[in-house]
Enzyme design. Structure first.
Site, PDB file in Angstrom:
ATOM      1  CB  CYS A  78      -0.994  -0.037   1.155  1.00 54.36           C
ATOM      2  SG  CYS A  78      -2.413   1.069   0.921  1.00 54.36           S
ATOM      3  CG  HIS A 163      -3.704  -3.869   2.735  1.00 54.50           C
ATOM      4  ND1 HIS A 163      -2.713  -3.412   3.577  1.00 54.50           N
ATOM      5  CD2 HIS A 163      -4.307  -2.769   2.231  1.00 54.50           C
ATOM      6  CE1 HIS A 163      -2.720  -2.093   3.596  1.00 54.50           C
ATOM      7  NE2 HIS A 163      -3.676  -1.676   2.784  1.00 54.50           N
ATOM      8  CD  GLU A 165      -1.203  -6.350   4.991  1.00 57.79           C
ATOM      9  OE1 GLU A 165      -1.504  -5.206   5.347  1.00 57.79           O
ATOM     10  OE2 GLU A 165      -1.056  -6.668   3.789  1.00 57.79           O
TER      11      GLU A 165
END
Length: 235
Positions: A78, A163, A165
């Site tokens: 990001c 994202h 994660e």
């Protein structure tokens, strides 16, 4: 920001020491490029263009430019991806509309050492209001319906606007942060939290294994870089 840490990425480094640095707002200094085996740069609500207001960002951009030149493995998520783009001379600018929520990305190179694990398509969490041009000489690795460059690679550096994660656990932490909950409601209305959680539950079964494989591949590249560094300094 404290709620935008590496989360599941850390699991790929259980057998190696990890140094967490929060440059904002404390202004902690980054270690010299030649003392690290690799780096992960995470997100935040600020813009990669806020270097006048936040000089720490300018320091990060300089560090990333040096790291890419030194072939240090770097992963930017990001804001981290936007900082890599800035470091390499690319433009970062506001999107026509915010991209916020769970939506698929298409992988454009299934042979990429990292993004190939997500091929051909994977539903991931998006949470950004700015997009970027691919840096000069980069390969565009992923796109979404809204964003032409969702991921890119230059040498040993990868930038990802989405994202990877994120999971349901991280989403719950983000929605507990008032500023992020308010941003979600601005985009999706008063039922935003319910919608985002339902979409997270639907995406998780396939997402976790494939993104864990991606993080493991990145950890392997860091290990290889560390081994080359040790060999070079002890030869």
């Amino acid at each position: 920001m404290t709620w935008e840490g590496p989360h599941r990425i850390l699991r790929a480094f259980d057998d190696r020491p990890v140094h967490l640095v929060d440059t904002l707002p404390a202004g902690a200094a980054l270690p010299p490029v030649d003392t690290v085996a690799g780096a992960v740069f995470m997100g935040g609500p600020m813009s990669a263009n806020d270097t006048d207001r936040l000089p720490q960002l300018a320091a990060e951009i300089t560090w990333l430019r040096q790291a890419v030149a030194a072939d240090v493995p770097v992963l930017g998520i990001c804001l981290g991806a936007q900082l890599i783009a800035r470091a390499l001379g690319a433009r970062v600018y506001p999107a026509a509309t915010k991209e916020l929520g769970w939506a698929p990305i298409d992988i454009l190179d299934d042979t990429d050492p990292l993004l190939g694990a997500l091929a051909p398509r994977r539903t991931v969490l998006h949470w950004h209001g700015e997009i970027l041009d691919p840096p000069p000489g980069s390969a565009v690795l992923a796109r979404s319906a809204q964003t032409a460059c969702q991921a890119f690679r230059v040498g040993n550096a990868w930038g990802m606007l989405f994202h990877p994660e994120a999971d349901r656990e991280l989403l719950d932490e983000w929605l507990a942060e008032p500023s992020m909950a308010a941003e979600a409601e601005q985009v999706h209305g008063p039922t935003a939290a319910h919608r985002l959680r339902a979409d997270a539950d639907a995406a998780e079964p396939e997402l976790l294994a494939t993104t864990d494989a991606m993080f493991a591949a990145f950890a392997t590249r860091i290990a290889a870089h560390a081994d080359r560094y040790v060999a070079g300094t002890t030869a």
